[in-house]
Design a protein around this motif. Structure first.
Motif, PDB file in Angstrom:
ATOM      1  N   LEU A 259      51.805 -81.767   5.804  1.00 48.05           N
ATOM      2  CA  LEU A 259      50.881 -83.016   6.944  1.00 48.05           C
ATOM      3  C   LEU A 259      49.673 -83.388   6.469  1.00 48.05           C
ATOM      4  CD1 LEU A 259      53.413 -81.554   9.615  1.00 48.05           C
ATOM      5  CD2 LEU A 259      53.851 -83.829   8.330  1.00 48.05           C
ATOM      6  N   SER A 260      49.017 -82.366   6.217  1.00 48.64           N
ATOM      7  CA  SER A 260      47.164 -83.067   6.025  1.00 48.64           C
ATOM      8  C   SER A 260      47.295 -83.647   5.070  1.00 48.64           C
ATOM      9  CB  SER A 260      46.848 -81.534   6.852  1.00 48.64           C
ATOM     10  OG  SER A 260      45.360 -81.791   6.483  1.00 48.64           O
ATOM     11  N   SER A 261      47.902 -83.324   4.093  1.00 50.89           N
ATOM     12  CA  SER A 261      47.186 -83.946   2.953  1.00 50.89           C
ATOM     13  C   SER A 261      48.638 -84.979   3.094  1.00 50.89           C
ATOM     14  CB  SER A 261      48.155 -83.418   1.915  1.00 50.89           C
ATOM     15  OG  SER A 261      49.505 -83.334   2.065  1.00 50.89           O
ATOM     16  N   LYS A 262      49.047 -85.463   3.879  1.00 53.47           N
ATOM     17  CA  LYS A 262      49.222 -86.916   3.443  1.00 53.47           C
ATOM     18  C   LYS A 262      48.665 -87.751   4.950  1.00 53.47           C
ATOM     19  CE  LYS A 262      52.852 -86.460   1.357  1.00 53.47           C
ATOM     20  NZ  LYS A 262      53.169 -87.358  -0.173  1.00 53.47           N
ATOM     21  N   SER A 263      47.590 -86.419   4.817  1.00 49.95           N
ATOM     22  CA  SER A 263      46.612 -88.165   6.384  1.00 49.95           C
ATOM     23  C   SER A 263      47.646 -88.304   7.471  1.00 49.95           C
ATOM     24  CB  SER A 263      46.267 -89.286   5.961  1.00 49.95           C
ATOM     25  OG  SER A 263      44.912 -89.045   4.071  1.00 49.95           O
ATOM     26  N   ILE A 264      48.340 -87.432   8.101  1.00 47.97           N
ATOM     27  CA  ILE A 264      49.613 -87.424   9.150  1.00 47.97           C
ATOM     28  C   ILE A 264      48.511 -86.716  10.600  1.00 47.97           C
ATOM     29  CG2 ILE A 264      50.889 -87.183  10.623  1.00 47.97           C
ATOM     30  CD1 ILE A 264      52.884 -87.376   7.277  1.00 47.97           C
ATOM     31  N   PRO A 265      48.151 -87.224  11.303  1.00 45.62           N
ATOM     32  CA  PRO A 265      46.620 -86.459  12.454  1.00 45.62           C
ATOM     33  C   PRO A 265      47.578 -85.633  12.778  1.00 45.62           C
ATOM     34  CG  PRO A 265      47.758 -88.927  12.520  1.00 45.62           C
ATOM     35  CD  PRO A 265      48.091 -88.839  11.539  1.00 45.62           C
ATOM     36  N   ALA A 266      47.299 -85.282  13.853  1.00 40.83           N
ATOM     37  CA  ALA A 266      47.445 -83.966  14.330  1.00 40.83           C
ATOM     38  C   ALA A 266      48.216 -85.317  15.923  1.00 40.83           C
ATOM     39  CB  ALA A 266      46.431 -82.789  15.488  1.00 40.83           C
TER      40      ALA A 266
END
Length: 727
Positions: A259-266
């Protein structure tokens, strides 16, 4: 080299960078005291010397040998025990307790490892670690006075743990040696390692150590397979209890990194504290058993990660929210909400339509359910304050659960609460509810929050900075760090009842309560139960009626959801009532026995005068062995030449238990007539058993529909014996 902190956004430079040299207390002291080994410093030598004095003389003193120079592992055992005794002492002083999970299991593993070395290598008697506590305390108390303050608690907990493990240790070592070592295998199988862990309480690292000492390898992968199978059974049971029957979807590092690699924020969950809102959001990711997907169709079981949410994720002992998430053309039923590395996963099933990433959604929380959880969470805080007020500041939270049905609070305390303490705690919470105290929350820097007078935090919990602080009452009834949902005023709880108080682990108690209508129903039921017990207490003459009332009320009371304090009180009153019935029954039986004895003496004396040698009578003395002895003694005096058989039902005409007792004069025993044989032959027809001496015997049958068959069996035996004597 400590330089960065990894969070959901990646690596962030630390404000202060440093190098971890590993130069701990022991290494510094070894340099100052010019010692080659940490275990040669005075902090450990005191413990090692004390250990030497507690093991058999033939073990020998500590010599500091290592590796191949220590083939018997004697010096290794000394070092392990010194280290573990100190670790356990300090951990227990800090409030940790051995258990089967988390840090508690780490403690249990440490203790069992030390106990194994003490028993198997140093041949010490059970309890060595407990016996070393005073030495550890005396060595360190000047710098750590809390170990002296808690010494009694430390020794009590440690002794119980050592005692419980001692028998398992013997069985485990015997099993290891007979089943594994003597079998000549080269590897401990995963199944055997799991058996030692699951059935005999051996932590895996202890089995690994024993295998290494025996020159064996261990199938760690096989053990993990067995462990995972057990975990899966636990997950299946948990899912079954949740009612969905599906595998629980969970994120590990792989998913959060994706998720982080896809730039999806918390996930932004700021709206979780709002009520009666329909929060609009967007689907950022969809997770299934097969991994991340772009879309799902009707019937799919999945987890949704949203840009923002009004759903509360399970945390701090509070159950997650349930509800619905509406997509553009579908409805997703939320059955679980969990947070992983800042990403909130809404797990459930798509009831209709479809859902896809980047699609707009509306969050519809089940606020009716939330509104039942909130008062339970707030009352948990008030209950914590009440326990500390009644039991003292030694009370520390050890865990909690808040759902729509009840609240549960685990806390440190050595013994069960008395009736008075339960009542005081319950009344404290009830008063706070009735006083309509305001409940406020504020978010502030952690450093500032920690300075608040009387603030409570869970031992070992890591709190965010800034932290949310929840306070109850204008004069601060309670103030705690908490990220849960709460009511705005204590009066909203409606009512409160403490329904249970039990033990969870050594030094840890669990107390449960209810609020709202459930509490009101419990209060009303408590009043009814009190009235029923009072009515039963007024019964005076009929013993069977008193007994029946007490038994039925005890059963109803055990099943009733009422105040725990009231339940304890009512149980005590019912016990007195049952004692009253027993005393009355004894008194009535004594009168009945006197009447029976008087009539029986006349019958036996008459039979003896008429030359009869055998008398068989049905007598009404219940199943009272003492009463039968009185009858036997009386008959011996008035008719010493008569053989007598008495048959008595516990309850006349009930078809239940029956008592038989027999007396045979010594003269007849010489002719082969035995009281013991007579009893056995008589009771045999009803499946009963008995025995005794040739002159005196008795026995019972659990049930007999018609005691006349016993009388017939007794007469037949007597007639057969008489005939044999004549022949």
């Amino acid at each position: 080299f400590i330089q960065f902190n990894r969070d959901v956004n990646g690596l962030a430079p630390l404000p202060k960078k440093h190098i971890d040299t590993g130069m701990g207390l022991e290494r510094l002291v070894s340099i100052l005291q010019d010692k080659y080994s940490n275990y040669d410093i005075d902090g450990f030598q005191n413990i090692i010397k004390a250990t030497e004095a507690m093991v058999p003389d033939d073990i020998g003193p500590y010599e500091g040998k290592l590796g191949e120079d220590d083939p018997s592992l004697r010096d290794t055992a000394y070092r392990v025990i010194a280290d573990h005794a100190r670790t356990l002492t300090f951990s227990l002083a800090d409030g940790c307790v051995p258990s089967n999970e988390g840090r508690g299991y780490v403690l249990r593993r440490i203790l069992r490892r030390g106990a194994r070395y003490a028993s198997q290598i140093l041949k010490a008697e059970p309890g060595l670690l407990t016996a070393l506590v005073p030495t550890v305390v005396a060595t360190y108390e000047s710098a750590y006075p809390e170990v002296r303050e808690k010494i009694d608690d430390i020794q009590e907990i440690m002794k119980e743990e050592e005692d419980s493990f001692a028998s398992m240790l013997d069985r485990g070592i015997k099993h290891f040696e007979s089943t594994i070592v003597e079998a000549g295998v080269k590897e401990v199988s995963g199944k055997e390692a799991f058996f030692l862990y699951d059935s005999l309480g051996f932590p895996f690292d202890l089995t690994t150590l024993m295998a290494s000492e025996a020159g064996l390898t261990i199938d760690s992968e096989g053990f993990e397979v067995e462990m995972e199978t057990q975990r899966q059974r636990s997950r299946d049971a948990r899912n079954a209890s949740r009612g969905n029957g599906n595998v629980r979807l969970e994120f590990i590092a792989e998913q959060t990194s994706y998720l982080s690699s896809k730039s999806i924020p918390a996930t932004d969950d700021a709206e979780k504290f709002d009520t009666d809102v329909v929060a609009e959001s967007e689907i950022m990711a969809i997770f299934t058993e097969d991994g991340f997907v772009d879309d799902i169709e009707e019937g799919a079981y999945a987890g949704l990660v949203l840009r923002s949410t009004s759903f509360y994720a399970e945390a701090g002992g509070q159950d997650p929210d349930y509800g619905m998430i509406e997509t553009n053309d579908g409805i997703f039923k939320v059955e679980d909400v969990q947070t992983y590395g800042g990403y909130i996963l809404h797990t459930g099933r798509l009831l209709e339509g479809s859902a896809k990433i980047n699609g707009s959604v509306k969050c519809k929380v089940d606020y009716e359910r939330r509104n039942k959880i909130a008062p339970n969470h707030t009352m948990t805080h008030v209950l914590n304050a009440g326990l500390r007020k009644v039991l003292g500041d030694s009370v520390e939270q050890r865990g909690s659960l808040c759902n729509e049905e009840k609240l549960r609070f685990d806390f440190s305390h050595k013994k069960a609460l008395s009736l008075e303490e339960l009542s005081e705690v319950e009344m404290f919470v009830r008063r706070v509810v009735d006083m309509s105290e305001p409940v406020n929350d504020v978010v502030m820097p952690l450093a500032d929050a920690q300075k608040i007078d009387g603030v409570q935090a869970v031992f070992g919990e890591v709190y965010p900075d800034p932290v949310r602080v929840v306070s109850v009452g204008e004069k601060t009834v309670s103030v705690e760090f908490c990220g849960g949902t709460h009511i705005s005023n204590t009066l909203e709880a409606g009512a409160f009842v403490l329904i249970e108080e039990t033990a969870v682990a050594k030094g840890v108690r669990r107390i449960s309560g209810i609020t709202g209508m459930a509490a009101i129903d419990a209060i009303m039921l408590g009043v009814k139960m009190d009235e029923k017990v009072s009515k039963a207490e007024s019964l005076d003459n009929d013993v069977s009626e008193i007994e029946e009332a007490a038994i039925n009320l005890r059963k109803d009371l055990d099943e009733a959801v009422i105040s725990a304090a009231l339940k304890v009180e009512l149980r005590g009153r019912l016990e007195k009532l049952q004692k009253k019935a027993v005393e009355k029954k004894k008194a009535q039986l004594a009168k009945r026995v006197d009447i029976v004895l008087s009539e029986l003496k006349e019958k036996v004396m008459k039979a003896s005068a008429e030359g009869e040698k055998i008398v068989i009578e049905s007598v009404d003395i219940g199943a009272d062995g003492k009463a039968s002895n009185r009858i036997v003694d009386a008959i011996k005096k008035v008719a010493p030449d008569v053989a007598f058989m008495g048959i008595s039902e516990e309850d006349v005409g009930s078809g239940g238990k029956v008592l038989c007792f027999a007396l045979v004069p010594e003269a007849l025993t010489k002719e082969g007539y035995s009281a013991s044989d007579w009893i056995k032959a008589t009771l045999e027809v009803c499946g009963g058993r008995g025995g005794g001496r040739p002159t005196n015997a008795q026995g019972q049958a659990p049930a007999c529909e018609d005691i006349s068959i016993l009388e017939e069996a007794a007469r037949k035996f007597a007639e057969d014996k008489a005939a044999a004597v004549v022949e």
